[in-house]
Write a protein that holds these residues in place. Structure first.
Motif, PDB file in Angstrom:
ATOM      1  N   ALA A  27      45.419  49.451  68.599  1.00 15.94           N
ATOM      2  CA  ALA A  27      44.511  48.523  67.936  1.00 15.94           C
ATOM      3  C   ALA A  27      44.626  48.731  66.426  1.00 15.94           C
ATOM      4  CB  ALA A  27      43.076  48.765  68.396  1.00 15.94           C
ATOM      5  N   TRP A  28      44.389  47.690  65.671  1.00 15.33           N
ATOM      6  CA  TRP A  28      44.501  47.748  64.216  1.00 15.33           C
ATOM      7  C   TRP A  28      43.636  48.860  63.637  1.00 15.33           C
ATOM      8  CZ3 TRP A  28      47.781  46.044  60.790  1.00 15.33           C
ATOM      9  CH2 TRP A  28      47.427  45.984  59.464  1.00 15.33           C
ATOM     10  N   SER A  29      42.461  49.056  64.177  1.00 11.32           N
ATOM     11  CA  SER A  29      41.511  50.035  63.626  1.00 11.32           C
ATOM     12  C   SER A  29      41.984  51.477  63.744  1.00 11.32           C
ATOM     13  CB  SER A  29      40.151  49.890  64.303  1.00 11.32           C
ATOM     14  OG  SER A  29      40.288  50.119  65.695  1.00 11.32           O
ATOM     15  N   THR A  30      42.885  51.753  64.691  1.00 11.47           N
ATOM     16  CA  THR A  30      43.371  53.131  64.887  1.00 11.47           C
ATOM     17  C   THR A  30      44.896  53.205  64.793  1.00 11.47           C
ATOM     18  OG1 THR A  30      43.373  52.831  67.285  1.00 11.47           O
ATOM     19  CG2 THR A  30      41.399  53.829  66.308  1.00 11.47           C
ATOM     20  N   ARG A  31      45.500  52.263  64.093  1.00  9.61           N
ATOM     21  CA  ARG A  31      46.967  52.155  64.032  1.00  9.61           C
ATOM     22  C   ARG A  31      47.644  53.381  63.435  1.00  9.61           C
ATOM     23  NH1 ARG A  31      44.639  49.628  60.081  1.00  9.61           N
ATOM     24  NH2 ARG A  31      45.388  49.764  57.950  1.00  9.61           N
ATOM     25  N   ASN A  32      46.961  54.122  62.579  1.00 11.47           N
ATOM     26  CA  ASN A  32      47.568  55.287  61.939  1.00 11.47           C
ATOM     27  C   ASN A  32      47.275  56.598  62.660  1.00 11.47           C
ATOM     28  OD1 ASN A  32      48.705  53.726  59.865  1.00 11.47           O
ATOM     29  ND2 ASN A  32      46.786  53.749  58.745  1.00 11.47           N
ATOM     30  N   ASP A  33      46.542  56.547  63.747  1.00 11.30           N
ATOM     31  CA  ASP A  33      46.199  57.757  64.492  1.00 11.30           C
ATOM     32  C   ASP A  33      47.301  58.083  65.498  1.00 11.30           C
ATOM     33  OD1 ASP A  33      43.846  57.591  63.093  1.00 11.30           O
ATOM     34  OD2 ASP A  33      42.656  56.862  64.786  1.00 11.30           O
ATOM     35  N   ASP A  34      47.720  59.344  65.530  1.00  9.66           N
ATOM     36  CA  ASP A  34      48.732  59.772  66.492  1.00  9.66           C
ATOM     37  C   ASP A  34      48.124  60.130  67.847  1.00  9.66           C
ATOM     38  OD1 ASP A  34      50.843  59.477  64.702  1.00  9.66           O
ATOM     39  OD2 ASP A  34      50.598  61.501  63.914  1.00  9.66           O
ATOM     40  N   ARG A  35      46.875  60.529  67.846  1.00  2.16           N
ATOM     41  CA  ARG A  35      46.169  60.895  69.071  1.00  2.16           C
ATOM     42  C   ARG A  35      44.793  60.244  69.060  1.00  2.16           C
ATOM     43  NH1 ARG A  35      47.913  64.769  72.175  1.00  2.16           N
ATOM     44  NH2 ARG A  35      45.863  65.541  72.762  1.00  2.16           N
ATOM     45  N   ASN A  36      44.231  60.090  70.251  1.00  2.00           N
ATOM     46  CA  ASN A  36      42.870  59.574  70.406  1.00  2.00           C
ATOM     47  C   ASN A  36      42.687  58.236  69.696  1.00  2.00           C
ATOM     48  OD1 ASN A  36      42.297  62.008  71.768  1.00  2.00           O
ATOM     49  ND2 ASN A  36      41.828  62.995  69.845  1.00  2.00           N
ATOM     50  N   PHE A  37      43.450  57.235  70.123  1.00  2.00           N
ATOM     51  CA  PHE A  37      43.394  55.917  69.501  1.00  2.00           C
ATOM     52  C   PHE A  37      42.965  54.852  70.509  1.00  2.00           C
ATOM     53  CE2 PHE A  37      47.812  56.937  70.637  1.00  2.00           C
ATOM     54  CZ  PHE A  37      48.114  55.910  71.512  1.00  2.00           C
ATOM     55  N   ASP A  38      42.735  53.646  70.014  1.00  2.00           N
ATOM     56  CA  ASP A  38      42.406  52.490  70.854  1.00  2.00           C
ATOM     57  C   ASP A  38      43.689  51.703  71.098  1.00  2.00           C
ATOM     58  OD1 ASP A  38      39.794  53.323  70.567  1.00  2.00           O
ATOM     59  OD2 ASP A  38      39.265  51.784  69.118  1.00  2.00           O
ATOM     60  N   THR A  39      43.788  51.112  72.282  1.00  2.00           N
ATOM     61  CA  THR A  39      44.977  50.333  72.608  1.00  2.00           C
ATOM     62  C   THR A  39      44.598  48.908  72.993  1.00  2.00           C
ATOM     63  OG1 THR A  39      47.001  50.282  73.946  1.00  2.00           O
ATOM     64  CG2 THR A  39      45.024  51.045  75.053  1.00  2.00           C
ATOM     65  N   LEU A  40      45.524  47.995  72.737  1.00  2.00           N
ATOM     66  CA  LEU A  40      45.317  46.589  73.082  1.00  2.00           C
ATOM     67  C   LEU A  40      45.961  46.238  74.413  1.00  2.00           C
ATOM     68  CD1 LEU A  40      46.070  45.065  69.580  1.00  2.00           C
ATOM     69  CD2 LEU A  40      43.831  45.493  70.604  1.00  2.00           C
ATOM     70  N   ARG A  41      47.079  46.880  74.699  1.00  2.00           N
ATOM     71  CA  ARG A  41      47.751  46.647  75.986  1.00  2.00           C
ATOM     72  C   ARG A  41      48.744  47.756  76.240  1.00  2.00           C
ATOM     73  NH1 ARG A  41      52.889  43.726  75.766  1.00  2.00           N
ATOM     74  NH2 ARG A  41      53.392  43.306  73.597  1.00  2.00           N
ATOM     75  N   LEU A  42      49.152  47.863  77.490  1.00  2.00           N
ATOM     76  CA  LEU A  42      50.157  48.851  77.889  1.00  2.00           C
ATOM     77  C   LEU A  42      51.304  48.098  78.548  1.00  2.00           C
ATOM     78  CD1 LEU A  42      47.142  50.208  78.435  1.00  2.00           C
ATOM     79  CD2 LEU A  42      48.595  52.106  79.038  1.00  2.00           C
ATOM     80  N   GLU A  43      52.489  48.573  78.303  1.00  2.00           N
ATOM     81  CA  GLU A  43      53.683  47.958  78.864  1.00  2.00           C
ATOM     82  C   GLU A  43      54.501  49.056  79.540  1.00  2.00           C
ATOM     83  OE1 GLU A  43      57.448  46.414  76.559  1.00  2.00           O
ATOM     84  OE2 GLU A  43      55.776  44.999  76.368  1.00  2.00           O
ATOM     85  N   GLU A  44      54.775  48.898  80.818  1.00  2.00           N
ATOM     86  CA  GLU A  44      55.522  49.928  81.545  1.00  2.00           C
ATOM     87  C   GLU A  44      56.926  50.082  80.974  1.00  2.00           C
ATOM     88  OE1 GLU A  44      57.098  51.006  86.034  1.00  2.00           O
ATOM     89  OE2 GLU A  44      55.649  49.409  85.786  1.00  2.00           O
ATOM     90  N   ILE A  45      57.359  51.316  80.830  1.00  2.00           N
ATOM     91  CA  ILE A  45      58.712  51.610  80.352  1.00  2.00           C
ATOM     92  C   ILE A  45      59.585  51.810  81.582  1.00  2.00           C
ATOM     93  CG2 ILE A  45      60.157  53.271  79.116  1.00  2.00           C
ATOM     94  CD1 ILE A  45      57.673  53.932  77.416  1.00  2.00           C
ATOM     95  N   LYS A  46      60.598  50.994  81.719  1.00  2.00           N
ATOM     96  CA  LYS A  46      61.542  51.097  82.846  1.00  2.00           C
ATOM     97  C   LYS A  46      62.648  52.051  82.466  1.00  2.00           C
ATOM     98  CE  LYS A  46      59.597  47.670  85.126  1.00  2.00           C
ATOM     99  NZ  LYS A  46      58.915  47.784  86.364  1.00  2.00           N
TER     100      LYS A  46
END
Length: 70
Positions: free
Chosen positions: A50-69
């Motif tokens: 998420a934009w609000s936590t874009r610079n955080d390496d840990r403990n951040f907010d996410t907008l979506r997850l995409e599986e890595i094949k």
């Protein structure tokens, strides 16, 4: 002010690599419980921060997850 309330569901993912990652709005019009139920333990996912936590390496907010094949 956001439209999120204390009773709004949120997804919480605890990971070794990223710490605690939280999701407040699921993509593609899905609701949080349905979206979170599709995430499988042991699989790898790319997380879009998420934009609000874009610079955080840990403990951040996410907008979506995409599986890595692999």
């Amino acid at each position: 002010m956001s439209n999120t309330t204390d009773v709004s569901p949120k997804g919480v993912f605890e990971t070794v690599e990223c710490g605690v990652v939280e999701m407040y709005v699921a993509p593609d019009g899905k609701n949080i419980p349905k979206y979170v139920s599709e995430i499988q333990v042991g699989k790898k996912y790319k997380m879009y921060k998420a934009w609000s936590t874009r610079n955080d390496d840990r403990n951040f907010d996410t907008l979506r997850l995409e599986e890595i094949k692999e």
